[in-house]
Scaffold this active site. Structure first.
Site, short mmCIF file in Angstrom:
data_model
loop_
_atom_site.label_atom_id
_atom_site.label_comp_id
_atom_site.label_asym_id
_atom_site.label_seq_id
_atom_site.Cartn_x
_atom_site.Cartn_y
_atom_site.Cartn_z
N LYS A 134 -11.54 -3.74 13.21
CA LYS A 134 -10.33 -4.38 13.75
C LYS A 134 -10.38 -5.88 13.48
O LYS A 134 -11.34 -6.55 13.82
CB LYS A 134 -10.21 -4.16 15.26
CG LYS A 134 -8.82 -4.60 15.76
CD LYS A 134 -8.72 -4.69 17.27
CE LYS A 134 -9.14 -6.02 17.81
NZ LYS A 134 -8.37 -7.17 17.35
N SER A 159 -15.90 -14.23 21.54
CA SER A 159 -16.31 -15.00 22.71
C SER A 159 -17.31 -14.24 23.58
O SER A 159 -17.35 -13.00 23.57
CB SER A 159 -15.08 -15.36 23.54
OG SER A 159 -14.50 -14.18 24.06
N LEU A 216 -17.22 -13.95 26.77
CA LEU A 216 -16.47 -13.18 27.76
C LEU A 216 -16.10 -11.80 27.22
O LEU A 216 -16.33 -10.77 27.88
CB LEU A 216 -15.19 -13.96 28.11
CG LEU A 216 -14.50 -13.61 29.40
CD1 LEU A 216 -15.36 -14.02 30.59
CD2 LEU A 216 -13.14 -14.33 29.48
N GLY A 255 -17.52 -10.36 24.70
CA GLY A 255 -18.79 -9.66 24.43
C GLY A 255 -19.25 -8.87 25.65
O GLY A 255 -19.69 -7.72 25.54
N GLU A 296 -22.34 -10.97 18.44
CA GLU A 296 -22.54 -12.38 18.04
C GLU A 296 -21.46 -13.18 18.73
O GLU A 296 -20.28 -13.03 18.42
CB GLU A 296 -22.46 -12.50 16.52
CG GLU A 296 -23.13 -13.76 16.01
CD GLU A 296 -22.13 -14.87 15.79
OE1 GLU A 296 -22.11 -15.79 16.65
OE2 GLU A 296 -21.38 -14.84 14.82
N CYS A 314 -19.06 -20.88 15.37
CA CYS A 314 -19.84 -20.47 16.55
C CYS A 314 -21.14 -21.27 16.67
O CYS A 314 -21.59 -21.56 17.77
CB CYS A 314 -20.11 -18.98 16.52
SG CYS A 314 -20.81 -18.44 14.97
N GLU A 362 -18.42 -23.88 25.60
CA GLU A 362 -18.08 -23.89 24.17
C GLU A 362 -16.61 -24.29 24.03
O GLU A 362 -15.73 -23.66 24.63
CB GLU A 362 -18.31 -22.51 23.56
CG GLU A 362 -18.12 -22.52 22.06
CD GLU A 362 -18.23 -21.14 21.43
OE1 GLU A 362 -17.78 -20.17 22.05
OE2 GLU A 362 -18.76 -21.05 20.31
P1 NAD Z 1 -12.05 -13.15 21.51
O1 NAD Z 1 -13.44 -12.79 21.88
O2 NAD Z 1 -10.99 -12.94 22.52
O3 NAD Z 1 -11.61 -12.30 20.22
C1 NAD Z 1 -12.48 -11.91 19.18
C2 NAD Z 1 -12.14 -10.48 18.77
O4 NAD Z 1 -12.32 -9.61 19.89
C3 NAD Z 1 -10.68 -10.30 18.34
O5 NAD Z 1 -10.64 -9.35 17.31
C4 NAD Z 1 -10.02 -9.75 19.58
O6 NAD Z 1 -8.88 -8.99 19.32
C5 NAD Z 1 -11.13 -8.88 20.14
N1 NAD Z 1 -11.02 -8.61 21.58
C6 NAD Z 1 -10.50 -9.41 22.53
N2 NAD Z 1 -10.59 -8.82 23.74
C7 NAD Z 1 -11.18 -7.63 23.54
C8 NAD Z 1 -11.56 -6.56 24.40
N3 NAD Z 1 -11.35 -6.59 25.71
N4 NAD Z 1 -12.17 -5.48 23.86
C9 NAD Z 1 -12.42 -5.41 22.55
N5 NAD Z 1 -12.07 -6.39 21.68
C10 NAD Z 1 -11.46 -7.48 22.17
O7 NAD Z 1 -12.06 -14.58 21.03
P2 NAD Z 1 -10.77 -15.52 20.85
O8 NAD Z 1 -9.83 -15.43 21.99
O9 NAD Z 1 -10.19 -15.24 19.53
O10 NAD Z 1 -11.43 -16.94 20.90
C11 NAD Z 1 -11.83 -17.43 22.15
C12 NAD Z 1 -13.19 -18.04 22.05
O11 NAD Z 1 -14.11 -17.15 21.44
C13 NAD Z 1 -13.26 -19.27 21.18
O12 NAD Z 1 -12.81 -20.39 21.75
C14 NAD Z 1 -14.73 -19.30 20.88
O13 NAD Z 1 -15.41 -19.86 21.96
C15 NAD Z 1 -15.09 -17.87 20.76
N6 NAD Z 1 -15.16 -17.44 19.38
C16 NAD Z 1 -16.38 -17.31 18.83
C17 NAD Z 1 -16.49 -16.90 17.53
C18 NAD Z 1 -17.82 -16.73 16.89
O14 NAD Z 1 -17.90 -16.72 15.67
N7 NAD Z 1 -18.88 -16.55 17.65
C19 NAD Z 1 -15.37 -16.62 16.78
C20 NAD Z 1 -14.12 -16.75 17.37
C21 NAD Z 1 -14.04 -17.13 18.68
#
Ligand code: NAD
Length: 579
Positions: free
Chosen positions: A274, A328, A330, A332, A349, A383, A479
Site C-alpha cells: 500500500k 510514524s 504512532l 507503528g 521503521e 526519518c 520528531e
Molecule cells: P503515517 O504513519 O500516518 O503513514 C505512513 C503509512 O502508514 C501510510 O501509507 C499510511 O496510509 C499508513 N497508515 C496510516 N495509518 C495507518 C493505520 N492505522 N494502519 C495501517 N496503516 C496506516 O505517517 P504520516 O501521517 O504520513 O506522517 C506523519 C509522521 O510520520 C511524519 O511527520 C513523520 O514523523 C513520520 N514519518 C516517518 C517516515 C519514516 O521514513 N520513518 C516517513 C513518513 C512519515
C-alpha cells in the site's frame, strides 16, 4: 541570503499577498481574474523563470486549498466515490513529460476499480492542485489482493521457478525502472515536491540499485547444516514467509517500495503493497513495470488507499503472514496491535530525533556541510535526519554562525522542477502547518530562533535553526519532519553521550571528531541503529538500515533484510537411531 533565494522570496511574498486579496474572488468563481493578475505581475518582474515558482501556481493554491483540507478529513473521499474514474489517464507534468498513468488497484497483474468505487485525490504540494484521482482500496479490495497474493504464493508459476529465474525477474524490473527513469522521477517530484535532481539521482538511482542488489541475492539464499553427532543429519532451510503486507510512506515513495519489494521477492514471497495517500502515483506506475517484467499474476499487488481503511485492513488481515511498515511511531504502534491478531511477523521503521555531535577538535567546515545535508535534505522529511545538533562549548558560537551562513547560501527554495533548486515544499498543507506550529512552540519554550521559522509562501518553509535548545523542550523531543534543527552546547564527552541518548528514538547518530579513539568509543555508546563518523545520513542498499528503541524493529537493506522475509525451518534426519 543567496541571490536566487532572495529573488524567489520576493516572488513568494508577492504571490502570497495576491492570494490573500484574491481569495474571496476565487471563491466567487472569479479565479481567472486573479490568474490573469498574477500573470501580468509575473511578466513585469525580471525574475528568471529557472529559479522561481510560476505565480499562477500560487494563485491556484488558495482556490484549491479547501479541497485539500477535505481530503485530510476524508470528505473528498466520500465525494469522489460518486465519480466513475477511468482506469488510466494521460498526464503531462509541469516539465513536459507525458505518460499514461494507471489509476486502478493493481491486483493479479491488472488494474481494477475499487469494489465500492472509492477514490482518493492526489494533490501536488507545489501548488495544491489535484494531479488526478486514483481508486482507493477498502477492506473488500484488500481481501481480493490477499487472495491473489495467496494463490500466487501457492502457484507453481512462482513457487516452483528456480531462484535464478526469480533473480532474472528482479533484474528485468530494475532495467525497466532505468528505462522509465524520467517518468518515475517526474511523478515523485510532482506528487510529493522533492527536487527533480534528487528524485533522479537519489531515489531512482537507489531504487534501481536496490532491485539489482536483491536480484543478485535470489540464488544465494542458503541455510546451514548443524553437526549434532553421527546419528542425525540436521539442516536448516530458509523459506519464504508467505503473503507480505507492505505499507510505505510518502517521503521516498518509490524508493521505500523498492527497499521492501527487493528482499521480499528475492526470497520468494508474494506482496500486497500500500502506497501513502499523499503519493500514490509512482508506485502505481511501477505496477505496469511489474507486469512487463514478467512477474506472474498476484506476486505483487499494489493498492492506493488511506491508512485507516486500507492500511488497517492489511495490518489486521488474517491471511497476511508478515507486515513491513515505514512511517510514524504512532501508526507503528497501531500496526503492531492489529498485527497481533494472527501473530504476524513484523518489521517496523518509524521516526527519529537523531543527534549529531561535534567535538572541539572536529573539522568545523566539514561538520557544517554535513550537518546541513543531515537536516535540510528532502526539506527535512527524512526519518534519520540529524535534527538535534550538540556542539562542544568552545566551538559552539563558531559552529552556529557558520552553519547559519552556509544554510542561507546553500539552500535554494523554489519550484522542485527547476534545476538549481535544492529545497521544495513540504509534502502537504497538513505537514506544513504541523511544522509551523513547532516554530511557535520553540519560541514559547524559550529557544533562540536564529534562522527561518517563516514561509516564503505556499507549502514552503525556510530552513529553520533554533539554538540554546534544552533537552526538555518539545522541539528537542518530538520528531518534526521538516527543515528544522535544534542546536545546543555540551561540555564533556560523557555529557554528550548522555544527552544524545536522552531520546525515545534511536535511528541514527553522527559524530564529528579527528580523534579516532573518541569516534569509535562514542559510536559504541550511542543508542542508535546507525552511526556516521564525520558524515551524516549515509545509507547504502547493501548496509542494514533501521533503529532501536521507538525507531523500529528489524532492518531493511543489505543481507540483514533477507532474514525479515524468511523463516528458518529445521529438518532432523534420523541416520540410524532405532527404537
Ligand atoms: P503515517 O504513519 O500516518 O503513514 C505512513 C503509512 O502508514 C501510510 O501509507 C499510511 O496510509 C499508513 N497508515 C496510516 N495509518 C495507518 C493505520 N492505522 N494502519 C495501517 N496503516 C496506516 O505517517 P504520516 O501521517 O504520513 O506522517 C506523519 C509522521 O510520520 C511524519 O511527520 C513523520 O514523523 C513520520 N514519518 C516517518 C517516515 C519514516 O521514513 N520513518 C516517513 C513518513 C512519515
Amino acid at each position: 541570503m543567496s541571490p536566487p533565494c532572495c529573488v524567489t522570496m520576493q516572488l513568494f511574498y508577492m504571490a502570497a499577498i495576491i492570494n490573500n486579496i484574491s481569495r474571496p474572488l476565487c471563491r466567487a468563481a472569479f479565479f481567472p481574474l486573479s490568474f490573469l493578475t498574477c500573470r501580468a505581475l509575473s511578466r513585469q518582474s525580471s525574475i528568471p523563470s529557472s529559479c522561481s515558482i510560476p505565480l499562477s501556481l500560487f494563485c491556484a493554491r488558495k482556490y484549491t486549498s479547501e479541497s485539500t483540507l477535505y481530503r485530510y478529513k476524508g470528505k473528498l473521499h466520500e465525494e469522489m466515490a460518486a465519480k466513475d474514474l477511468p482506469l488510466f489517464t494521460e498526464l503531462t507534468a509541469p516539465n513536459g513529460i507525458k505518460w499514461t498513468q494507471p489509476l486502478g488497484l493493481f491486483i493479479n497483474n491488472e488494474f481494477v476499480k475499487s469494489k465500492a468505487g472509492g477514490t482518493l485525490s492526489s494533490v501536488s504540494p507545489i501548488d495544491d492542485k489535484e494531479i488526478t484521482s486514483v481508486y482507493a482500496a477498502e477492506s473488500a479490495d484488500v481481501d481480493e489482493a490477499v487472495k491473489a497474493a495467496r494463490a500466487a504464493f501457492q502457484s507453481s508459476e512462482w513457487a516452483d521457478i528456480t531462484t535464478a529465474e526469480r533473480g532474472a525477474l528482479l533484474y528485468k524490473l530494475a532495467d525497466l525502472l532505468e528505462k522509465n527513469l524520467e517518468v518515475l522521477a517526474t511523478l515523485d517530484t510532482w506528487d510529493m515536491g522533492k527536487p527533480l535532481s534528487a528524485t533522479k539521482n537519489e531515489d531512482l538511482s537507489e531504487s534501481i540499485s536496490t532491485l539489482r542488489y536483491y536480484a543478485g541475492w535470489a540464488d544465494k539464499i542458503s541455510g546451514k547444516t548443524i553437526d549434532v553427532g553421527p546419528s542425525k543429519l540436521v539442516y536448516v532451510l530458509h523459506q519464504p514467509i508467505g503473503v507480505c503486507g507492505q505499507i510505505v510512506p510518502w517521503n521516498y515513495p518509490l524508493m521505500m517500495a523498492a527497499w521492501k519489494l527487493g528482499p521480499a521477492l528475492a526470497t520468494g514471497n508474494t506482496v500486497v503493497l500500500k502506497s501513502a495517500e499523499q503519493s500514490p502515483l509512482s508506485v502505481l506506475f511501477l505496477g505496469t513495470l511489474i507486469k512487463e517484467a514478467g512477474f506472474p499474476p498476484g506476486v505483487v499487488n499494489i493498492l492506493s488507499g488511506y491508512g485507516k481503511t486500507a492500511g488497517a485492513a492489511i495490518a489486521a488481515h488474517e491471511d497476511i503472514d508478515k507486515i513491513a511498515f515505514t512511517g510514524s511511531t504512532l501508526t507503528g504502534r497501531a500496526i503492531m496491535k492489529a498485527a497481533s491478531s494472527n501473530l504476524k511477523n513484523i518489521t517496523i521503521e518509524t521516526g527519529g530525533k537523531s543527534p549529531l555531535l561535534i567535538f572541539e577538535d572536529a573539522d568545523i567546515e566539514q561538520a557544517v556541510k554535513w550537518a546541513h545535508i543531515g537536516i535540510m535534505s528532502n526539506a527535512g522529511q527524512v526519518c534519520c535526519a540529524t535534527s538535534r545538533i550538540l556542539v562542544q562549548e568552545s566551538v559552539y558560537e563558531e559552529f552556529v554562525q557558520k552553519f547559519v551562513e552556509y544554510t542561507k547560501t546553500t539552500s535554494v527554495i523554489g519550484d522542485p522542477f527547476s534545476e538549481n533548486v535544492s529545497h521544495g515544499p513540504q509534502v502537504s498543507r497538513q505537514q506544513y502547518e504541523r511544522i509551523m506550529a513547532y516554530v511557535e512552540k520553540g519560541k514559547a519554550e524559550g529557544a533562540n530562533l536564529v534562522l527561518g521559522g517563516t514561509t516564503p509562501g505556499g507549502n514552503f518553509i525556510q530552513p529553520t535553526v533554533f539554538k540554546d535548545v534544552k533537552d526538555e523542550f518539545t522541539i528537542c523531543k518530538e520528531e518534526i519532519f521538516g527543515p528544522f534543527v535544534c542546536i545546543d552546547k555540551f561540555t564533556t564527552q560523557a555529557e554528550a553521550i548522555k544527552r544524545a541518548n536522552n531520546s525515545s528514538y534511536g535511528l541514527g547518530a553522527a559524530v564529528f571528531t579527528k580523534d579516532n579513539t573518541r569516534a569509535h568509543v562514542v559510536a559504541n555508546k550511542i543508542e542508535a541503529g546507525m552511526v556516521w563518523i564525520n558524515s551524516s545520513n549515509d545509507s547504502h542498499f547493501a548496509v542494514p538500515f533501521g533503529g532501536v528503541k521507538q525507531s523500529g524493529i528489524g532492518r531493511e537493506c543489505g543481507e540483514y533484510a533477507l532474514a525479515n522475509y524468511t523463516n528458518a525451518k529445521a529438518v532432523h534426519v534420523n541416520l540410524g537411531t532405532v527404537l
